[in-house]
Design a protein around this motif. Structure first.
Motif, PDB file in Angstrom:
ATOM      1  N   ARG A   1       6.820  -3.516   7.185  1.00  0.00           N
ATOM      2  CA  ARG A   1       7.696  -2.350   7.063  1.00  0.00           C
ATOM      3  C   ARG A   1       6.965  -1.133   6.520  1.00  0.00           C
ATOM      4  N   ARG A   2       7.478   0.013   6.898  1.00  0.00           N
ATOM      5  CA  ARG A   2       7.076   1.282   6.277  1.00  0.00           C
ATOM      6  C   ARG A   2       8.335   1.884   5.670  1.00  0.00           C
TER       7      ARG A   2
ATOM      8  N   PHE B   1       3.883   0.781   2.447  1.00  0.00           N
ATOM      9  CA  PHE B   1       3.647  -0.210   3.497  1.00  0.00           C
ATOM     10  C   PHE B   1       3.698  -1.591   2.858  1.00  0.00           C
ATOM     11  N   ALA B   2       4.626  -2.401   3.323  1.00  0.00           N
ATOM     12  CA  ALA B   2       4.811  -3.729   2.748  1.00  0.00           C
ATOM     13  C   ALA B   2       5.243  -4.675   3.858  1.00  0.00           C
ATOM     14  N   GLY B   3       4.557  -5.815   3.960  1.00  0.00           N
ATOM     15  CA  GLY B   3       4.898  -6.735   5.044  1.00  0.00           C
ATOM     16  C   GLY B   3       4.734  -6.033   6.372  1.00  0.00           C
TER      17      GLY B   3
ATOM     18  N   VAL C   1       0.859  -1.185   0.000  1.00  0.00           N
ATOM     19  CA  VAL C   1       0.000   0.000   0.000  1.00  0.00           C
ATOM     20  C   VAL C   1       0.892   1.230   0.000  1.00  0.00           C
TER      21      VAL C   1
ATOM     22  N   GLU D   1       4.862   7.062   1.307  1.00  0.00           N
ATOM     23  CA  GLU D   1       5.075   5.996   2.288  1.00  0.00           C
ATOM     24  C   GLU D   1       4.626   4.697   1.647  1.00  0.00           C
TER      25      GLU D   1
END
Lengths: 78, 466
Positions: free
Chosen positions: A59-60, A55-57, A42, A53
Protein backbone atom coordinates in the motif's frame (compact mmCIF):
# COMPACT_ATOMS: atom_id res chain seq x y z
CA UNK A 1 22.39 16.96 0.26
CA UNK A 2 20.44 19.58 -1.63
CA UNK A 3 17.24 21.06 -0.32
CA UNK A 4 15.29 19.24 -3.02
CA UNK A 5 16.85 15.86 -2.35
CA UNK A 6 16.24 16.34 1.36
CA UNK A 7 12.62 16.99 0.68
CA UNK A 8 12.17 13.96 -1.52
CA UNK A 9 14.48 11.60 0.30
CA UNK A 10 13.04 8.38 1.64
CA UNK A 11 13.40 7.66 5.33
CA UNK A 12 13.12 4.15 6.74
CA UNK A 13 11.35 4.48 10.08
CA UNK A 14 11.15 0.91 11.32
CA UNK A 15 8.84 -2.04 11.27
CA UNK A 16 5.57 -0.44 12.26
CA UNK A 17 4.01 2.97 12.23
CA UNK A 18 0.97 4.51 13.86
CA UNK A 19 -0.32 7.47 11.93
CA UNK A 20 -3.27 9.71 12.61
CA UNK A 21 -5.23 11.49 9.93
CA UNK A 22 -4.52 8.82 7.36
CA UNK A 23 -5.84 9.25 3.83
CA UNK A 24 -5.90 5.93 1.98
CA UNK A 25 -4.75 6.10 -1.60
CA UNK A 26 -5.70 3.10 -3.71
CA UNK A 27 -2.72 0.99 -4.62
CA UNK A 28 -2.10 -0.04 -8.20
CA UNK A 29 -1.90 -3.73 -7.37
CA UNK A 30 -2.50 -5.51 -4.12
CA UNK A 31 -1.51 -9.14 -4.67
CA UNK A 32 -1.08 -9.68 -0.96
CA UNK A 33 -4.07 -7.62 0.05
CA UNK A 34 -4.01 -4.91 2.70
CA UNK A 35 -4.41 -5.58 6.41
CA UNK A 36 -2.01 -5.12 9.29
CA UNK A 37 1.42 -3.66 8.69
CA UNK A 38 4.09 -6.28 8.24
CA UNK A 39 7.62 -5.82 7.08
CA UNK A 40 9.36 -2.56 6.39
CA UNK A 41 7.70 0.83 6.24
CA UNK A 42 9.20 3.59 4.13
CA UNK A 43 8.15 7.21 4.41
CA UNK A 44 8.73 9.81 1.73
CA UNK A 45 8.47 13.47 2.59
CA UNK A 46 6.86 14.95 -0.49
CA UNK A 47 7.12 18.61 0.44
CA UNK A 48 7.60 20.96 3.36
CA UNK A 49 3.86 21.51 3.59
CA UNK A 50 3.64 18.22 5.46
CA UNK A 51 2.66 15.88 2.66
CA UNK A 52 3.97 12.39 3.39
CA UNK A 53 3.74 9.11 1.54
CA UNK A 54 3.94 5.94 3.59
CA UNK A 55 4.81 2.72 1.78
CA UNK A 56 3.85 -0.39 3.72
CA UNK A 57 3.19 -3.88 2.43
CA UNK A 58 1.55 -3.33 -0.94
CA UNK A 59 0.00 0.00 0.00
CA UNK A 60 0.81 3.66 -0.41
CA UNK A 61 -0.82 5.85 2.18
CA UNK A 62 -0.86 9.62 1.89
CA UNK A 63 -0.67 11.58 5.11
CA UNK A 64 -0.70 15.30 5.86
CA UNK A 65 1.25 15.95 9.04
CA UNK A 66 3.35 19.10 9.03
CA UNK A 67 4.90 18.43 12.40
CA UNK A 68 5.97 14.89 11.55
CA UNK A 69 7.35 16.06 8.20
CA UNK A 70 9.37 18.71 9.92
CA UNK A 71 10.78 16.23 12.43
CA UNK A 72 11.74 13.80 9.68
CA UNK A 73 13.43 16.54 7.71
CA UNK A 74 15.35 17.62 10.80
CA UNK A 75 16.42 14.01 11.32
CA UNK A 76 17.45 13.72 7.68
CA UNK A 77 19.80 16.62 8.13
CA UNK A 78 21.71 14.56 10.68
CA UNK B 1 12.24 -7.54 -31.65
CA UNK B 2 8.66 -8.39 -30.84
CA UNK B 3 9.05 -6.64 -27.53
CA UNK B 4 12.57 -7.49 -26.38
CA UNK B 5 14.17 -4.39 -24.85
CA UNK B 6 11.67 -2.27 -26.74
CA UNK B 7 11.52 0.75 -24.43
CA UNK B 8 14.30 2.75 -22.76
CA UNK B 9 13.35 2.04 -19.16
CA UNK B 10 12.52 -1.66 -19.43
CA UNK B 11 15.63 -2.35 -21.53
CA UNK B 12 17.55 -1.89 -18.25
CA UNK B 13 15.38 -4.34 -16.32
CA UNK B 14 15.53 -7.69 -18.16
CA UNK B 15 13.78 -9.90 -15.59
CA UNK B 16 10.64 -7.75 -15.87
CA UNK B 17 10.86 -7.33 -19.65
CA UNK B 18 8.10 -9.11 -21.56
CA UNK B 19 9.29 -10.28 -24.96
CA UNK B 20 6.43 -12.16 -26.62
CA UNK B 21 2.87 -13.15 -25.91
CA UNK B 22 1.02 -16.02 -27.53
CA UNK B 23 -2.65 -16.98 -27.31
CA UNK B 24 -4.13 -19.77 -29.38
CA UNK B 25 -6.58 -22.62 -29.30
CA UNK B 26 -4.40 -25.61 -28.54
CA UNK B 27 -3.93 -27.79 -31.63
CA UNK B 28 -3.78 -30.99 -29.59
CA UNK B 29 -6.37 -29.87 -27.02
CA UNK B 30 -8.95 -27.88 -29.02
CA UNK B 31 -11.16 -27.30 -25.97
CA UNK B 32 -8.35 -25.35 -24.29
CA UNK B 33 -6.57 -22.07 -24.89
CA UNK B 34 -2.83 -21.83 -24.44
CA UNK B 35 -1.40 -18.56 -23.16
CA UNK B 36 2.37 -18.04 -23.17
CA UNK B 37 4.07 -14.94 -21.82
CA UNK B 38 7.82 -14.76 -22.39
CA UNK B 39 10.20 -12.70 -20.30
CA UNK B 40 13.91 -12.08 -19.81
CA UNK B 41 15.21 -11.63 -23.35
CA UNK B 42 18.45 -12.54 -25.10
CA UNK B 43 19.65 -15.32 -22.82
CA UNK B 44 23.01 -16.56 -23.98
CA UNK B 45 22.87 -20.25 -22.97
CA UNK B 46 26.30 -20.41 -21.22
CA UNK B 47 25.39 -17.55 -18.87
CA UNK B 48 26.40 -19.19 -15.59
CA UNK B 49 26.83 -19.41 -12.72
CA UNK B 50 23.60 -17.51 -12.13
CA UNK B 51 21.88 -18.26 -15.44
CA UNK B 52 18.47 -16.66 -15.78
CA UNK B 53 15.99 -16.85 -12.88
CA UNK B 54 12.63 -15.11 -12.88
CA UNK B 55 12.51 -12.09 -10.62
CA UNK B 56 11.53 -12.92 -7.04
CA UNK B 57 10.54 -9.28 -6.68
CA UNK B 58 8.46 -9.10 -9.87
CA UNK B 59 4.72 -9.66 -10.14
CA UNK B 60 4.09 -11.39 -13.46
CA UNK B 61 0.53 -11.42 -14.78
CA UNK B 62 -1.51 -12.68 -17.71
CA UNK B 63 -4.80 -10.82 -18.11
CA UNK B 64 -7.98 -11.81 -19.94
CA UNK B 65 -10.77 -9.44 -20.88
CA UNK B 66 -13.94 -11.29 -21.86
CA UNK B 67 -16.51 -8.50 -22.08
CA UNK B 68 -14.84 -5.97 -24.36
CA UNK B 69 -14.08 -3.21 -21.86
CA UNK B 70 -10.32 -3.83 -22.07
CA UNK B 71 -10.18 -4.39 -18.32
CA UNK B 72 -9.14 -7.70 -16.83
CA UNK B 73 -11.98 -10.05 -15.95
CA UNK B 74 -9.51 -12.80 -15.15
CA UNK B 75 -5.89 -12.37 -14.14
CA UNK B 76 -3.38 -15.08 -13.46
CA UNK B 77 -0.60 -13.92 -11.16
CA UNK B 78 2.77 -15.61 -10.87
CA UNK B 79 5.20 -15.02 -8.00
CA UNK B 80 8.60 -16.69 -7.81
CA UNK B 81 10.90 -17.62 -4.96
CA UNK B 82 14.53 -18.67 -5.26
CA UNK B 83 15.91 -21.20 -2.80
CA UNK B 84 19.58 -22.04 -2.36
CA UNK B 85 20.52 -25.40 -0.91
CA UNK B 86 24.08 -24.33 -0.18
CA UNK B 87 25.27 -20.75 0.12
CA UNK B 88 28.88 -21.90 0.36
CA UNK B 89 29.38 -22.96 -3.23
CA UNK B 90 29.54 -20.81 -6.33
CA UNK B 91 27.93 -23.57 -8.37
CA UNK B 92 24.40 -23.61 -9.76
CA UNK B 93 24.61 -27.39 -9.44
CA UNK B 94 27.13 -29.77 -7.93
CA UNK B 95 26.35 -32.83 -10.04
CA UNK B 96 23.89 -34.01 -12.67
CA UNK B 97 20.33 -32.80 -12.21
CA UNK B 98 18.20 -35.83 -12.97
CA UNK B 99 15.00 -34.77 -11.23
CA UNK B 100 13.34 -31.60 -9.99
CA UNK B 101 14.19 -32.52 -6.39
CA UNK B 102 17.79 -33.39 -7.16
CA UNK B 103 20.15 -32.79 -4.23
CA UNK B 104 22.73 -31.73 -6.80
CA UNK B 105 20.69 -28.69 -7.81
CA UNK B 106 21.65 -25.72 -5.70
CA UNK B 107 19.76 -22.71 -7.06
CA UNK B 108 16.10 -23.62 -7.53
CA UNK B 109 12.98 -21.59 -8.16
CA UNK B 110 9.42 -22.22 -7.08
CA UNK B 111 6.30 -20.26 -7.85
CA UNK B 112 2.68 -19.70 -7.01
CA UNK B 113 -0.27 -19.18 -9.34
CA UNK B 114 -3.17 -17.01 -8.20
CA UNK B 115 -6.37 -16.38 -10.14
CA UNK B 116 -8.01 -13.00 -9.60
CA UNK B 117 -11.45 -12.27 -11.02
CA UNK B 118 -12.80 -8.92 -12.16
CA UNK B 119 -14.20 -8.23 -8.69
CA UNK B 120 -10.78 -8.71 -7.11
CA UNK B 121 -11.56 -12.09 -5.60
CA UNK B 122 -8.35 -14.06 -5.28
CA UNK B 123 -7.85 -17.81 -5.40
CA UNK B 124 -4.43 -19.34 -4.96
CA UNK B 125 -4.47 -22.18 -7.47
CA UNK B 126 -1.13 -23.62 -6.41
CA UNK B 127 2.07 -22.73 -4.62
CA UNK B 128 5.49 -24.29 -4.33
CA UNK B 129 5.46 -25.35 -7.98
CA UNK B 130 8.91 -26.23 -9.23
CA UNK B 131 10.53 -24.58 -12.22
CA UNK B 132 12.94 -26.71 -14.22
CA UNK B 133 16.60 -25.72 -14.13
CA UNK B 134 18.03 -23.78 -17.02
CA UNK B 135 19.66 -25.98 -19.63
CA UNK B 136 23.29 -26.15 -18.56
CA UNK B 137 24.92 -28.93 -20.56
CA UNK B 138 25.26 -32.70 -21.03
CA UNK B 139 26.82 -33.30 -17.60
CA UNK B 140 24.50 -31.07 -15.60
CA UNK B 141 21.19 -31.55 -17.39
CA UNK B 142 21.64 -34.78 -19.36
CA UNK B 143 17.95 -35.35 -20.07
CA UNK B 144 16.58 -31.87 -20.31
CA UNK B 145 13.32 -32.63 -22.17
CA UNK B 146 12.25 -35.03 -19.41
CA UNK B 147 13.17 -32.52 -16.69
CA UNK B 148 11.12 -29.84 -18.39
CA UNK B 149 8.13 -32.11 -18.88
CA UNK B 150 8.22 -32.97 -15.17
CA UNK B 151 7.79 -29.24 -14.56
CA UNK B 152 4.43 -29.18 -16.35
CA UNK B 153 2.02 -29.00 -13.42
CA UNK B 154 -1.69 -29.72 -13.37
CA UNK B 155 -3.81 -27.17 -11.57
CA UNK B 156 -6.94 -29.29 -11.79
CA UNK B 157 -10.00 -28.88 -13.97
CA UNK B 158 -8.00 -29.23 -17.16
CA UNK B 159 -5.65 -26.33 -16.44
CA UNK B 160 -1.91 -26.81 -16.49
CA UNK B 161 1.08 -24.55 -16.13
CA UNK B 162 4.76 -24.40 -16.91
CA UNK B 163 7.30 -21.74 -15.97
CA UNK B 164 10.86 -22.10 -17.12
CA UNK B 165 13.43 -21.69 -19.82
CA UNK B 166 12.59 -22.28 -23.50
CA UNK B 167 14.20 -21.67 -26.85
CA UNK B 168 13.06 -18.28 -28.08
CA UNK B 169 10.62 -19.06 -30.88
CA UNK B 170 10.45 -15.52 -32.20
CA UNK B 171 12.39 -15.11 -35.42
CA UNK B 172 13.39 -11.72 -36.75
CA UNK B 173 16.23 -10.14 -38.69
CA UNK B 174 17.01 -7.38 -36.26
CA UNK B 175 20.29 -6.49 -37.85
CA UNK B 176 18.65 -5.55 -41.11
CA UNK B 177 15.52 -3.96 -39.69
CA UNK B 178 17.40 -1.62 -37.42
CA UNK B 179 19.90 -0.82 -40.15
CA UNK B 180 17.40 1.63 -41.58
CA UNK B 181 14.78 -0.99 -42.46
CA UNK B 182 17.09 -2.64 -44.95
CA UNK B 183 15.24 -5.94 -45.43
CA UNK B 184 17.82 -8.33 -46.84
CA UNK B 185 15.53 -9.97 -49.45
CA UNK B 186 14.95 -6.47 -50.88
CA UNK B 187 18.20 -4.74 -49.96
CA UNK B 188 19.14 -4.15 -53.59
CA UNK B 189 15.99 -2.03 -53.88
CA UNK B 190 16.81 0.02 -50.80
CA UNK B 191 17.69 3.66 -51.29
CA UNK B 192 21.02 3.07 -49.49
CA UNK B 193 21.63 6.80 -49.04
CA UNK B 194 24.00 6.85 -52.01
CA UNK B 195 26.33 4.33 -50.37
CA UNK B 196 25.59 1.67 -53.00
CA UNK B 197 26.54 -1.23 -50.70
CA UNK B 198 24.01 -3.89 -51.69
CA UNK B 199 23.54 -5.09 -55.26
CA UNK B 200 21.55 -8.29 -54.83
CA UNK B 201 19.03 -9.77 -52.42
CA UNK B 202 20.18 -11.86 -49.47
CA UNK B 203 18.66 -14.33 -47.06
CA UNK B 204 17.40 -13.19 -43.70
CA UNK B 205 19.47 -13.73 -40.56
CA UNK B 206 17.66 -14.73 -37.37
CA UNK B 207 19.03 -12.46 -34.67
CA UNK B 208 17.50 -14.69 -31.99
CA UNK B 209 19.05 -17.89 -33.26
CA UNK B 210 20.23 -20.09 -30.38
CA UNK B 211 18.91 -17.66 -27.79
CA UNK B 212 16.77 -18.68 -24.82
CA UNK B 213 13.95 -16.96 -23.01
CA UNK B 214 11.84 -17.55 -19.89
CA UNK B 215 8.28 -18.71 -20.52
CA UNK B 216 5.19 -18.67 -18.36
CA UNK B 217 2.78 -20.99 -20.12
CA UNK B 218 -0.78 -21.70 -19.09
CA UNK B 219 -3.33 -23.97 -20.72
CA UNK B 220 -6.91 -23.31 -19.66
CA UNK B 221 -10.25 -24.76 -20.76
CA UNK B 222 -12.09 -22.32 -23.01
CA UNK B 223 -15.11 -22.56 -20.72
CA UNK B 224 -13.07 -20.99 -17.92
CA UNK B 225 -12.08 -17.94 -19.97
CA UNK B 226 -15.12 -16.84 -21.98
CA UNK B 227 -18.28 -15.37 -20.53
CA UNK B 228 -21.63 -17.04 -20.94
CA UNK B 229 -20.25 -20.49 -21.68
CA UNK B 230 -23.11 -22.65 -22.93
CA UNK B 231 -21.24 -25.68 -24.12
CA UNK B 232 -21.35 -24.78 -27.77
CA UNK B 233 -19.70 -21.79 -29.40
CA UNK B 234 -20.54 -19.94 -32.58
CA UNK B 235 -17.73 -17.92 -34.10
CA UNK B 236 -19.94 -14.89 -34.77
CA UNK B 237 -20.93 -14.71 -31.10
CA UNK B 238 -18.94 -11.83 -29.52
CA UNK B 239 -18.72 -13.82 -26.30
CA UNK B 240 -16.27 -16.19 -27.96
CA UNK B 241 -13.61 -13.46 -28.22
CA UNK B 242 -11.11 -12.84 -25.46
CA UNK B 243 -8.52 -10.06 -25.22
CA UNK B 244 -5.20 -11.04 -23.71
CA UNK B 245 -2.19 -9.12 -22.44
CA UNK B 246 0.64 -9.68 -20.02
CA UNK B 247 2.28 -7.32 -17.60
CA UNK B 248 5.10 -7.19 -15.08
CA UNK B 249 5.04 -4.98 -12.03
CA UNK B 250 7.47 -3.98 -9.32
CA UNK B 251 6.85 -2.54 -5.90
CA UNK B 252 7.16 1.20 -5.84
CA UNK B 253 10.00 1.39 -3.31
CA UNK B 254 13.23 -0.54 -3.10
CA UNK B 255 15.85 0.17 -0.45
CA UNK B 256 19.20 -1.50 -0.89
CA UNK B 257 20.32 -3.02 2.40
CA UNK B 258 23.91 -4.21 2.49
CA UNK B 259 23.73 -4.96 6.20
CA UNK B 260 21.62 -8.03 5.55
CA UNK B 261 22.09 -8.39 1.77
CA UNK B 262 18.31 -8.51 1.61
CA UNK B 263 16.93 -5.49 -0.19
CA UNK B 264 13.72 -4.00 1.09
CA UNK B 265 10.77 -3.77 -1.30
CA UNK B 266 7.52 -2.18 -0.22
CA UNK B 267 4.51 -0.29 -1.50
CA UNK B 268 2.05 -1.01 -4.28
CA UNK B 269 3.04 -2.82 -7.41
CA UNK B 270 3.41 -0.52 -10.39
CA UNK B 271 3.42 -1.83 -13.93
CA UNK B 272 6.76 -1.58 -15.69
CA UNK B 273 6.14 -3.77 -18.74
CA UNK B 274 3.19 -4.92 -20.80
CA UNK B 275 2.57 -6.70 -24.05
CA UNK B 276 -0.46 -7.50 -26.18
CA UNK B 277 0.09 -7.45 -29.92
CA UNK B 278 3.64 -8.06 -31.12
CA UNK B 279 5.79 -5.16 -32.25
CA UNK B 280 3.38 -2.42 -31.18
CA UNK B 281 5.55 -0.75 -28.57
CA UNK B 282 8.56 -1.76 -30.64
CA UNK B 283 7.79 -0.02 -33.93
CA UNK B 284 4.45 1.80 -33.61
CA UNK B 285 4.98 3.81 -30.44
CA UNK B 286 7.65 6.56 -30.66
CA UNK B 287 10.64 6.65 -28.32
CA UNK B 288 9.28 9.46 -26.22
CA UNK B 289 6.11 7.49 -25.39
CA UNK B 290 7.41 3.94 -25.00
CA UNK B 291 7.94 4.02 -21.23
CA UNK B 292 4.54 5.65 -20.78
CA UNK B 293 2.96 2.93 -22.94
CA UNK B 294 4.47 0.27 -20.70
CA UNK B 295 2.96 1.91 -17.63
CA UNK B 296 -0.56 2.29 -19.02
CA UNK B 297 -3.53 -0.06 -19.08
CA UNK B 298 -5.07 -1.25 -22.37
CA UNK B 299 -8.32 0.52 -21.50
CA UNK B 300 -6.43 3.82 -21.78
CA UNK B 301 -4.83 3.10 -25.16
CA UNK B 302 -6.95 5.53 -27.13
CA UNK B 303 -4.24 8.09 -26.37
CA UNK B 304 -1.93 6.03 -28.62
CA UNK B 305 -4.39 5.42 -31.46
CA UNK B 306 -2.95 8.17 -33.63
CA UNK B 307 0.31 6.25 -33.88
CA UNK B 308 -1.65 3.23 -35.14
CA UNK B 309 -3.72 5.29 -37.56
CA UNK B 310 -0.62 6.97 -39.01
CA UNK B 311 2.25 4.53 -38.50
CA UNK B 312 5.76 5.84 -39.03
CA UNK B 313 6.85 2.68 -40.87
CA UNK B 314 4.22 3.26 -43.58
CA UNK B 315 5.69 6.68 -44.22
CA UNK B 316 9.24 5.32 -44.27
CA UNK B 317 8.80 2.48 -46.76
CA UNK B 318 8.19 4.55 -49.94
CA UNK B 319 11.26 6.80 -49.63
CA UNK B 320 13.49 3.92 -48.46
CA UNK B 321 12.42 1.79 -51.43
CA UNK B 322 12.04 4.30 -54.27
CA UNK B 323 9.45 3.38 -56.85
CA UNK B 324 8.42 0.19 -55.04
CA UNK B 325 5.47 1.49 -53.03
CA UNK B 326 3.73 4.19 -55.12
CA UNK B 327 0.25 3.34 -53.91
CA UNK B 328 1.36 3.32 -50.28
CA UNK B 329 3.05 6.68 -50.86
CA UNK B 330 -0.19 8.10 -52.18
CA UNK B 331 -2.11 6.66 -49.24
CA UNK B 332 0.29 8.21 -46.75
CA UNK B 333 0.18 11.53 -48.58
CA UNK B 334 -3.62 11.49 -48.48
CA UNK B 335 -3.54 11.49 -44.69
CA UNK B 336 -6.27 8.87 -44.57
CA UNK B 337 -6.36 7.11 -41.22
CA UNK B 338 -5.38 3.45 -41.22
CA UNK B 339 -8.61 2.08 -39.87
CA UNK B 340 -7.48 -1.37 -40.99
CA UNK B 341 -4.60 -1.26 -38.51
CA UNK B 342 -6.83 0.19 -35.81
CA UNK B 343 -9.13 -2.81 -36.23
CA UNK B 344 -6.29 -5.32 -36.22
CA UNK B 345 -4.52 -3.87 -33.19
CA UNK B 346 -7.03 -1.86 -31.19
CA UNK B 347 -10.60 -3.15 -31.62
CA UNK B 348 -10.48 -6.48 -33.37
CA UNK B 349 -11.91 -7.15 -36.81
CA UNK B 350 -15.71 -6.91 -37.01
CA UNK B 351 -17.85 -9.54 -38.69
CA UNK B 352 -18.43 -9.02 -42.39
CA UNK B 353 -14.89 -7.97 -43.31
CA UNK B 354 -13.33 -11.42 -43.68
CA UNK B 355 -15.74 -14.27 -44.48
CA UNK B 356 -16.32 -16.52 -41.50
CA UNK B 357 -14.26 -14.43 -39.12
CA UNK B 358 -14.50 -11.80 -36.43
CA UNK B 359 -12.53 -11.02 -33.32
CA UNK B 360 -14.17 -7.70 -32.53
CA UNK B 361 -14.29 -6.74 -28.86
CA UNK B 362 -16.22 -3.51 -29.26
CA UNK B 363 -15.44 0.18 -29.57
CA UNK B 364 -12.93 0.45 -26.72
CA UNK B 365 -9.57 0.99 -28.38
CA UNK B 366 -7.01 -1.16 -26.62
CA UNK B 367 -3.90 -3.11 -27.47
CA UNK B 368 -4.83 -6.69 -26.71
CA UNK B 369 -4.18 -9.97 -28.47
CA UNK B 370 -7.72 -10.93 -29.52
CA UNK B 371 -8.59 -14.57 -29.92
CA UNK B 372 -11.84 -15.96 -31.26
CA UNK B 373 -11.94 -19.18 -29.27
CA UNK B 374 -14.67 -20.69 -31.47
CA UNK B 375 -12.36 -20.97 -34.44
CA UNK B 376 -10.75 -24.40 -34.29
CA UNK B 377 -7.01 -24.79 -34.60
CA UNK B 378 -5.59 -25.43 -38.05
CA UNK B 379 -3.86 -28.76 -37.71
CA UNK B 380 -3.06 -29.39 -41.37
CA UNK B 381 -0.69 -26.99 -43.12
CA UNK B 382 -1.27 -23.88 -41.03
CA UNK B 383 -0.13 -20.70 -42.77
CA UNK B 384 2.62 -18.77 -41.03
CA UNK B 385 0.95 -15.67 -42.46
CA UNK B 386 -2.19 -16.30 -40.41
CA UNK B 387 -5.22 -14.36 -41.58
CA UNK B 388 -3.25 -12.89 -44.49
CA UNK B 389 -2.53 -16.45 -45.59
CA UNK B 390 -6.18 -17.45 -45.33
CA UNK B 391 -5.66 -19.26 -42.03
CA UNK B 392 -8.30 -18.02 -39.61
CA UNK B 393 -6.58 -19.66 -36.63
CA UNK B 394 -3.45 -17.50 -36.88
CA UNK B 395 -2.39 -13.95 -36.08
CA UNK B 396 -4.10 -11.55 -35.65
CA UNK B 397 -6.59 -14.09 -34.40
CA UNK B 398 -4.49 -14.56 -31.30
CA UNK B 399 -0.96 -15.59 -32.07
CA UNK B 400 0.66 -18.99 -32.48
CA UNK B 401 4.37 -19.55 -31.80
CA UNK B 402 5.10 -20.21 -35.49
CA UNK B 403 3.23 -17.21 -36.92
CA UNK B 404 5.46 -14.89 -38.94
CA UNK B 405 4.25 -11.76 -37.21
CA UNK B 406 7.07 -9.64 -38.64
CA UNK B 407 6.00 -10.29 -42.23
CA UNK B 408 2.29 -10.10 -41.39
CA UNK B 409 2.66 -6.68 -39.79
CA UNK B 410 5.05 -5.40 -42.47
CA UNK B 411 2.55 -6.37 -45.15
CA UNK B 412 -0.38 -4.93 -43.27
CA UNK B 413 1.42 -1.64 -42.66
CA UNK B 414 2.50 -1.57 -46.32
CA UNK B 415 -1.16 -1.48 -47.28
CA UNK B 416 -2.29 -5.04 -47.89
CA UNK B 417 -5.08 -4.82 -45.33
CA UNK B 418 -6.16 -1.27 -46.21
CA UNK B 419 -8.05 -2.73 -49.16
CA UNK B 420 -10.35 -4.40 -46.62
CA UNK B 421 -11.67 -1.01 -45.52
CA UNK B 422 -11.25 0.93 -48.77
CA UNK B 423 -12.24 -1.06 -51.84
CA UNK B 424 -10.78 1.62 -54.13
CA UNK B 425 -7.28 1.05 -52.80
CA UNK B 426 -4.96 -1.31 -54.62
CA UNK B 427 -1.98 -2.49 -52.58
CA UNK B 428 1.42 -2.30 -54.24
CA UNK B 429 2.56 -5.59 -55.73
CA UNK B 430 5.57 -5.65 -53.41
CA UNK B 431 3.48 -5.17 -50.28
CA UNK B 432 2.13 -8.72 -50.35
CA UNK B 433 5.63 -10.16 -50.54
CA UNK B 434 7.32 -8.13 -47.84
CA UNK B 435 9.35 -10.24 -45.44
CA UNK B 436 12.58 -10.18 -43.50
CA UNK B 437 13.33 -13.53 -45.12
CA UNK B 438 12.76 -15.86 -42.16
CA UNK B 439 10.44 -18.75 -41.37
CA UNK B 440 9.89 -21.03 -38.36
CA UNK B 441 12.70 -23.15 -39.78
CA UNK B 442 15.01 -20.27 -38.87
CA UNK B 443 14.55 -21.38 -35.24
CA UNK B 444 17.12 -24.10 -34.51
CA UNK B 445 15.26 -25.83 -31.67
CA UNK B 446 12.09 -27.20 -33.14
CA UNK B 447 8.71 -26.22 -31.83
CA UNK B 448 6.90 -28.90 -29.85
CA UNK B 449 3.55 -30.30 -30.92
CA UNK B 450 2.39 -30.28 -27.30
CA UNK B 451 2.37 -27.99 -24.29
CA UNK B 452 4.39 -25.81 -23.75
CA UNK B 453 4.98 -25.77 -27.55
CA UNK B 454 8.19 -23.72 -27.54
CA UNK B 455 11.32 -25.75 -28.21
CA UNK B 456 13.83 -27.21 -25.78
CA UNK B 457 16.20 -24.44 -24.68
CA UNK B 458 19.74 -24.46 -26.02
CA UNK B 459 22.30 -25.78 -23.57
CA UNK B 460 25.31 -23.76 -22.59
CA UNK B 461 27.87 -26.42 -23.46
CA UNK B 462 26.91 -26.73 -27.10
CA UNK B 463 25.77 -23.17 -27.68
CA UNK B 464 27.48 -21.32 -29.15
CA UNK B 465 29.01 -24.23 -31.01
CA UNK B 466 32.76 -24.64 -31.39
Amino acid sequence: MTRRSALTGAVVVGATAVVSGVTYVASAKTPGGGGSVQGPVVVRVRDNAGRLEIFAGTRRIEVHDKELAARLLRAAQG
Amino acid sequence: MSSHREAPEISKDPVADSTDLYAFVSPDQPDRVTLIANYLPLQEPPGGPNFYPFGDDVLYEIHIDNNGDARADITYQFRFQTKLRDRNTFLYNTGPILSLDSANWNSRQFYSVTRVDGMGHREVLASGLACPPDNIGPLSTPNYPALAMAAVHSLGGGTRVFAGQRADGFYVDLGSIFDLLNLRPFQNLHEQFGLNVFHRPARGVNALKNINVKSIALQVPIRDLVRGWSGKQRRNDPRTVIGVWTSASRQQVKVRDHSTDDDVCTGPFLQVSRLGNPLVNEVIIPLGKKDRWNHEQPADDKQFSNFVLHPEVAALLPPLYPGVFPNLAALVASGKPRNDLLAILHTGIPAGIIPGFQNFTGPVEADMLRLNTAIPPTTSNPSIFGLLGGDLAGFPNGRRPTDDVVSIELRAIAGVTFALVDKKFTPDAAAGGLTDGLTPNSVTSKFLDRFPYLGVPYDGYHTPSA
